[in-house]
Design a protein around this motif. Structure first.
Motif, short mmCIF file in Angstrom:
data_model
loop_
_atom_site.label_atom_id
_atom_site.label_comp_id
_atom_site.label_asym_id
_atom_site.label_seq_id
_atom_site.Cartn_x
_atom_site.Cartn_y
_atom_site.Cartn_z
N TYR A 265 5.63 -36.50 41.55
CA TYR A 265 6.37 -35.50 40.78
C TYR A 265 6.64 -35.97 39.35
CZ TYR A 265 10.41 -32.63 39.41
OH TYR A 265 11.28 -31.82 38.73
N LEU B 219 14.59 -30.72 40.15
CA LEU B 219 14.40 -31.21 41.51
C LEU B 219 15.52 -30.76 42.44
CD1 LEU B 219 12.56 -33.11 43.25
CD2 LEU B 219 14.07 -34.98 42.59
N MET C 88 9.14 -31.31 46.63
CA MET C 88 8.51 -32.41 47.37
C MET C 88 7.32 -31.92 48.21
SD MET C 88 9.88 -35.33 46.63
CE MET C 88 9.85 -34.67 44.96
N ALA D 71 15.08 -43.48 49.59
CA ALA D 71 14.62 -42.10 49.40
C ALA D 71 14.54 -41.36 50.73
CB ALA D 71 13.26 -42.11 48.71
N PHE E 15 7.80 -38.29 45.33
CA PHE E 15 8.64 -38.36 44.13
C PHE E 15 7.86 -38.97 42.97
CE2 PHE E 15 11.66 -40.69 41.43
CZ PHE E 15 12.47 -39.63 41.02
N VAL F 268 15.53 -42.14 41.64
CA VAL F 268 16.03 -42.19 43.02
C VAL F 268 17.55 -42.22 43.03
CG1 VAL F 268 16.11 -43.57 45.13
CG2 VAL F 268 13.94 -43.27 43.92
N PRO G 86 4.47 -31.63 44.91
CA PRO G 86 4.94 -32.31 43.68
C PRO G 86 3.96 -32.21 42.52
CG PRO G 86 4.24 -33.92 45.34
CD PRO G 86 4.27 -32.58 46.01
#
Length: 452
Positions: free
Chosen positions: A272, A300, A431, A259, A269, A410, A434
């Motif tokens: 989120y 995203l 990000m 990531a 993430f 991912v 989130p």
């Protein structure tokens, strides 16, 4: 052109005036439902076990929408591509990523199993085990070999795939349909628009169904605790704890590094997709959030065409949690039955698991069937030893599903970045906040993708 939420100013989404009261936020409701389900299952086990239909009904509602959502998403994505060679390129990149990361997951399970040795000291004689409990899994494993699984990708008819809800069959006919529509000129453009409109309708239905997720999570968790009991965990707590710790290590370290290289934080993430993770925790199945993940990944900043290919394919070919479980559980069973495996035998298990793991899916219990298939090919470990895991597999299925879900998310971002189709502005915006962005999206559902 329709706009997604991520195209709009962030200030509108996260301003205090627009924040939803905490008790109306979906992930809060699901979390409360999970806690209540554990309490009911523990203190009133018969009542908890009787609540199984609530969880089953929610999973069935979601599963009935998966086939049409996948079909519309993939067909629209392929038909909208100007360069059809891109479809093959994206597919090849996705499969390459899946194979590399899945192999790492299998290796991590082996390594941790050798270091921690959670099965040492059990001294179990396989001849004393009751194999009736695993008979059905062994039977399914025989029917779901690698060759049989590959042949089963082809449906009996076009509509048979929708009737059975087989994810790979739907994906196959969607890819073929997308290629066909893309070559039909103006007629194809009209078909693409109609499919896109139908897809938006299906996503609206999904939005309505997800609102009852707390009820489904409550019923599923109450049944799990009521039917199996927390007490069944204690005897095999070392394996359960080792598996959860290994999965967490894999997510934070392996997926965390991937990531970071892709330009985002794995912790942000996870924040989120918190709603989806809690729903999976309650239902033990990552399929319950597949349509929602498609929306979340597009919002995203990932390309709709890439999302439409990577997410559905990853549900059968990118199962990091299942891979960790397979090698770790295999070593556990060998240690528990005092079977010493040489390095060569462990490498054989790794290679075999690389093949058998591709037959698993996001359905609850698929990981156990895949483990049975692996043990059938590895004669060194008696398949009767699976009986040791029957009582606790349900508790580990949640961890498998959670890890699988994060891994697929991912992978989608990474492949989009490889293709140069990851919107960095949207990615940074989401990000940065989130939790707030995710809450705003739940409050204001919007069709999943822009029109062609």
């Amino acid at each position: 052109m329709a706009h997604t939420l991520a195209d709009r100013p962030a200030a509108r989404d996260v301003s205090p005036a627009h924040r939803t009261p905490w008790y109306k936020v979906l992930y809060v409701q699901v979390l409360i439902a999970i806690v209540l389900g554990i309490l009911v299952g523990h203190f009133w086990p018969k009542t908890g076990a009787a609540l199984k239909p609530l969880g089953d009904a929610f999973i069935s509602l979601i599963k009935m929408m998966i086939a049409p959502v996948i079909f519309c998403t993939v067909v629209h994505g392929i038909a909208s591509m100007s360069d059809l060679k891109k479809v093959g390129r994206v597919g090849a990149k996705a499969l390459l990523y899946f194979e590399v990361v899945s192999t790492v997951a299998l290796a991590v399970g082996l390594l941790v199993g050798e270091i921690v040795r959670p099965g040492a000291g059990f001294n179990i004689d396989p001849a004393t085990l009751d194999t009736k409990a695993v008979a059905s899994y062994v039977s399914r494993a025989k029917d779901e070999g690698v060759v049989a699984h590959l042949m089963a990708i082809i449906p009996n008819s076009f509509f048979d795939a929708f009737a059975k809800g087989d994810l790979l069959q739907v994906l196959l006919i969607a890819i073929l349909s997308g290629f066909a529509v893309s070559q039909m000129g103006q007629t194809g453009e009209r078909i693409t628009h109609a499919i896109d409109t139908a897809g938006k309708m299906f996503f609206r239905i999904i939005g309505m169904i997800v609102r009852v997720a707390p009820i489904g999570a409550f019923g599923a968790m109450a049944f799990t605790i009521g039917a199996y009991g927390l007490g069944s965990l204690w005897n095999l707590l070392a394996l359960v704890a080792t598996f959860y710790a290994t999965a967490l290590l894999f997510v934070l370290v392996v997926l965390g590094v991937i990531a970071r290289l892709a330009g985002f934080s794995i912790l942000r993430f996870i924040a989120y997709i918190k709603d989806e993770l809690l729903i999976v925790l309650g239902t033990s199945s990552s399929e319950t959030v597949l349509p929602h993940m498609i929306q979340k990944m597009q919002r995203l900043g990932a390309s709709p065409s890439v999302v439409g290919l990577v997410i559905p394919t990853g549900y059968s070919f990118n199962l990091d949690g299942t891979n960790i479980y397979m090698t770790l559980a295999t070593l556990f069973l060998a240690q528990a039955t005092n079977i010493h495996l040489t390095f060569g035998q462990e490498m054989t298990i790794l290679v075999i698991a690389m093949l058998t793991s591709k037959g698993a899916s996001g359905v609850t219990g698929a990981g156990f069937v895949t483990l049975a298939a692996t043990l059938q090919i590895v004669p060194d470990i008696p398949i009767a030893s699976l009986a040791i895991l029957v009582g606790i597999d349900k508790f580990m299925s949640e961890c498998r599903a959670l890890t699988n879900l994060i891994g697929n998310g991912v992978a989608t971002v990474v492949v989009s970045r490889w293709e140069g189709e990851l919107d960095p502005v949207k990615l940074r915006q989401v990000m940065a906040h989130p939790l707030e962005i995710g809450e705003a999206m739940e409050r204001e559902p919007i069709p999943a993708r822009p029109a062609a």
